[in-house]
Design an enzyme around this catalytic site. Structure first.
Site, PDB file in Angstrom:
ATOM      1  N   ARG A  53       0.852  -1.183   0.000  1.00  0.00           N
ATOM      2  CA  ARG A  53       0.000   0.000   0.000  1.00  0.00           C
ATOM      3  C   ARG A  53       0.884   1.226   0.000  1.00  0.00           C
ATOM      4  O   ARG A  53       2.087   1.139   0.096  1.00  0.00           O
ATOM      5  CB  ARG A  53      -1.024  -0.004   1.152  1.00  0.00           C
ATOM      6  CG  ARG A  53      -0.618  -0.710   2.385  1.00  0.00           C
ATOM      7  CD  ARG A  53       0.024   0.041   3.514  1.00  0.00           C
ATOM      8  NE  ARG A  53      -0.078   1.453   3.504  1.00  0.00           N
ATOM      9  CZ  ARG A  53       0.953   2.257   3.613  1.00  0.00           C
ATOM     10  NH1 ARG A  53       2.188   1.779   3.724  1.00  0.00           N
ATOM     11  NH2 ARG A  53       0.807   3.549   3.626  1.00  0.00           N
ATOM     12  N   GLY A  54       0.214   2.399  -0.117  1.00  0.00           N
ATOM     13  CA  GLY A  54       0.967   3.640  -0.272  1.00  0.00           C
ATOM     14  C   GLY A  54       1.094   3.914  -1.762  1.00  0.00           C
ATOM     15  O   GLY A  54       1.445   3.012  -2.538  1.00  0.00           O
ATOM     16  N   ALA A  55       0.802   5.165  -2.153  1.00  0.00           N
ATOM     17  CA  ALA A  55       0.617   5.466  -3.575  1.00  0.00           C
ATOM     18  C   ALA A  55       1.770   5.024  -4.488  1.00  0.00           C
ATOM     19  O   ALA A  55       1.555   4.279  -5.461  1.00  0.00           O
ATOM     20  CB  ALA A  55       0.316   6.951  -3.733  1.00  0.00           C
ATOM     21  N   ARG A  89      -7.521  -0.369  -6.647  1.00  0.00           N
ATOM     22  CA  ARG A  89      -7.819   0.689  -5.671  1.00  0.00           C
ATOM     23  C   ARG A  89      -8.075   1.988  -6.449  1.00  0.00           C
ATOM     24  O   ARG A  89      -7.379   2.253  -7.425  1.00  0.00           O
ATOM     25  CB  ARG A  89      -6.681   0.861  -4.649  1.00  0.00           C
ATOM     26  CG  ARG A  89      -6.563  -0.329  -3.696  1.00  0.00           C
ATOM     27  CD  ARG A  89      -5.652  -0.041  -2.529  1.00  0.00           C
ATOM     28  NE  ARG A  89      -6.259   0.869  -1.561  1.00  0.00           N
ATOM     29  CZ  ARG A  89      -5.601   1.384  -0.529  1.00  0.00           C
ATOM     30  NH1 ARG A  89      -4.337   1.096  -0.333  1.00  0.00           N
ATOM     31  NH2 ARG A  89      -6.204   2.204   0.316  1.00  0.00           N
ATOM     32  N   GLN A 191      -1.666   2.539  10.094  1.00  0.00           N
ATOM     33  CA  GLN A 191      -0.411   2.531   9.329  1.00  0.00           C
ATOM     34  C   GLN A 191       0.695   3.308  10.038  1.00  0.00           C
ATOM     35  O   GLN A 191       1.872   3.012   9.871  1.00  0.00           O
ATOM     36  CB  GLN A 191      -0.626   3.149   7.928  1.00  0.00           C
ATOM     37  CG  GLN A 191      -1.469   2.319   6.988  1.00  0.00           C
ATOM     38  CD  GLN A 191      -2.920   2.752   6.996  1.00  0.00           C
ATOM     39  OE1 GLN A 191      -3.444   3.160   8.022  1.00  0.00           O
ATOM     40  NE2 GLN A 191      -3.589   2.651   5.867  1.00  0.00           N
ATOM     41  N   ASP A 232      -2.008  10.885  -2.054  1.00  0.00           N
ATOM     42  CA  ASP A 232      -2.438   9.825  -2.974  1.00  0.00           C
ATOM     43  C   ASP A 232      -2.812  10.389  -4.334  1.00  0.00           C
ATOM     44  O   ASP A 232      -2.778   9.691  -5.343  1.00  0.00           O
ATOM     45  CB  ASP A 232      -3.611   9.051  -2.369  1.00  0.00           C
ATOM     46  CG  ASP A 232      -3.101   8.202  -1.216  1.00  0.00           C
ATOM     47  OD1 ASP A 232      -3.019   8.731  -0.095  1.00  0.00           O
ATOM     48  OD2 ASP A 232      -2.726   7.043  -1.460  1.00  0.00           O
ATOM     49  N   ASN A 242      -5.289  12.603   0.700  1.00  0.00           N
ATOM     50  CA  ASN A 242      -4.375  11.768   1.487  1.00  0.00           C
ATOM     51  C   ASN A 242      -5.196  11.040   2.544  1.00  0.00           C
ATOM     52  O   ASN A 242      -6.419  11.202   2.631  1.00  0.00           O
ATOM     53  CB  ASN A 242      -3.259  12.615   2.108  1.00  0.00           C
ATOM     54  CG  ASN A 242      -2.161  11.755   2.723  1.00  0.00           C
ATOM     55  OD1 ASN A 242      -1.658  10.835   2.072  1.00  0.00           O
ATOM     56  ND2 ASN A 242      -1.794  12.002   3.967  1.00  0.00           N
ATOM     57  N   LYS A 243      -4.545  10.234   3.341  1.00  0.00           N
ATOM     58  CA  LYS A 243      -5.205   9.394   4.341  1.00  0.00           C
ATOM     59  C   LYS A 243      -6.201  10.189   5.181  1.00  0.00           C
ATOM     60  O   LYS A 243      -5.917  11.317   5.579  1.00  0.00           O
ATOM     61  CB  LYS A 243      -4.130   8.750   5.228  1.00  0.00           C
ATOM     62  CG  LYS A 243      -4.642   7.797   6.282  1.00  0.00           C
ATOM     63  CD  LYS A 243      -5.575   6.718   5.756  1.00  0.00           C
ATOM     64  CE  LYS A 243      -4.969   5.868   4.660  1.00  0.00           C
ATOM     65  NZ  LYS A 243      -5.940   4.974   3.990  1.00  0.00           N
TER      66      LYS A 243
HETATM   67  O1  MRU Z   1      -4.548   3.354   2.308  1.00  0.00           O
HETATM   68  P1  MRU Z   1      -3.059   3.511   2.181  1.00  0.00           P
HETATM   69  O2  MRU Z   1      -2.320   2.940   3.331  1.00  0.00           O
HETATM   70  O3  MRU Z   1      -2.565   3.025   0.833  1.00  0.00           O
HETATM   71  O4  MRU Z   1      -2.856   5.082   2.212  1.00  0.00           O
HETATM   72  C1  MRU Z   1      -1.557   5.599   2.134  1.00  0.00           C
HETATM   73  C2  MRU Z   1      -1.516   7.061   2.292  1.00  0.00           C
HETATM   74  O5  MRU Z   1      -2.511   7.728   2.440  1.00  0.00           O
HETATM   75  C3  MRU Z   1      -0.171   7.712   2.177  1.00  0.00           C
HETATM   76  O6  MRU Z   1      -0.097   8.841   2.978  1.00  0.00           O
HETATM   77  C4  MRU Z   1       0.049   8.112   0.712  1.00  0.00           C
HETATM   78  O7  MRU Z   1      -0.148   7.029  -0.139  1.00  0.00           O
HETATM   79  C5  MRU Z   1       1.386   8.681   0.504  1.00  0.00           C
HETATM   80  S1  MRU Z   1       2.556   7.395   0.268  1.00  0.00           S
HETATM   81  C6  MRU Z   1       4.118   7.949   0.123  1.00  0.00           C
END
Ligand code: MRU
Length: 338
Positions: A53-55, A89, A191, A232, A242-243
């Site tokens: 996970r993470g963009a 996603r 996370q 994201d 973002n999250k």
């Molecule tokens: O749902 P996730 O864990 O994939 O969400 C991740 C985030 O929101 C991060 O802050 C974002 O992807 C930046 S990653 C460098």
């Protein structure tokens, strides 16, 4: 970045087997382990179920997964595998950039080696962008701003290597500085508590996990010098998805005059998306809010319910921070201000 004394990446092409290898992030911080797969469907499921996970890591995993699809099921690449990966996603635009790039590559030069090299180059481009972001961020934070608050995991696990929000912190630490990080635990999937704190620990960076609700109070007491988060998707007008919880942080930061930085490589920009309102926000399963899992005193992984049975939940995975609340976006090309 380091796990013990060994440098690892969140995802890579596994030369020995000719498949995709990733760190299983759902096992962290209790267990570090990697999965190797020769099946593109397993790679797509890994993105859906947030094993990765993470963009930027999502984008790189899709690139490798599509190289694998080209290897094992080329006939269905365009009509099945591209849509399959695109559907894993919805919010992180890196996924769609990676799919577009792999489609372009397949159309231009269909040699398998070229597809694998292209996926590698895609991941490598993320790493060098994040490294550059960190150099810029370290310069910014070196001017007195050392108590940094971050949300979710925008670390190397989320970005193949270095991280986006953490990259400057790692650069400072490698230069012998002593940054301190407030780590929001980041409900519901935690996370921050599970991944960011573990990463920072591996690199010897001082940090403290706090409940998400503690962030504004720490700001009010003058204990936060800067907020740095990842993204994201950045819309054309500079709004940032973002999250979930990032928008609230931005409101508190504005109230208390604290700089709010967003670290985002170009792969996270979506020029085709006019504003934050146009960004699709993923709604995830109620269970993520209603249950928590962790390791019990016997070292066994347990999941427990935390709400009355029959209660339902609301679980938007992301929110949008308007550009006006962002002090600057830190990109590999420099600082972008509203
Ligand atoms: O749902 P996730 O864990 O994939 O969400 C991740 C985030 O929101 C991060 O802050 C974002 O992807 C930046 S990653 C460098």
């Amino acid at each position: 970045m380091r796990v013990g004394q060994i440098n690892q990446r969140a995802v890579n092409w596994h030369q020995e087997s000719g498949g995709v290898q990733w760190i299983e992030q759902r096992w962290l911080p209790h267990r570090f382990g990697q999965v190797v797969s020769l099946d593109p469907e397993e790679v797509a499921i890994a993105i859906e179920t947030m094993q990765v996970r993470g963009a930027p890591t999502i984008g790189a995993t899709a690139a490798y997964g599509l190289a694998l699809a080209w290897k094992v099921d080329r006939g269905r690449f365009f009509n099945f595998w591209l849509p399959r990966f695109r559907s894993t996603r919805p919010t992180a635009v890196n996924l769609f950039h990676a799919c577009d790039a792999m489609q372009f590559c397949a159309e231009e030069n269909p040699a398998l080696k070229h597809m694998i090299d292209f996926a590698d180059a895609y991941a490598e481009a993320e790493v060098s962008a994040n490294k550059r972001i960190g150099e810029i961020m370290a310069g910014l934070l070196a001017v007195g701003e050392r108590r940094i608050l971050t949300h979710c995991n925008a670390g190397w696990l989320a970005a193949v290597d270095w991280g986006t929000a953490t990259s400057g912190i790692y650069h400072l630490a490698h230069a012998g500085e002593k940054p301190f990080v407030w780590v929001d635990e980041t409900r519901p999937r935690l996370q921050g508590a599970r991944l960011t704190a573990w990463e920072l620990n591996q690199e010897g960076v001082d940090c403290r996990i706090q409940a998400d609700g503690a962030a504004a109070w720490m700001m009010a007491q003058g204990k936060v010098d800067a907020i740095v988060v990842g993204a994201d998707r950045v819309a054309a007008n500079g709004d940032v998805a973002n999250k979930i919880g990032t928008y609230g942080l931005s409101l508190a930061a504005r109230e208390h005059g604290i700089p709010m930085y967003v670290a985002a490589p170009t792969s996270t920009f979506d020029v085709g998306c006019p504003t934050g309102f146009d960004i699709p926000i993923e709604q995830r399963d109620d269970n993520e809010v209603l249950h928590v899992d962790g390791v019990d005193v016997f070292g066994q992984l347990q999941e427990v319910s935390i709400a009355a049975s029959g209660v339902s939940a609301n679980n938007p995975a992301f929110d949008v921070t308007p550009f006006a609340n962002v002090t600057a976006i830190i990109n590999e090309s420099g600082l972008w201000k509203p």
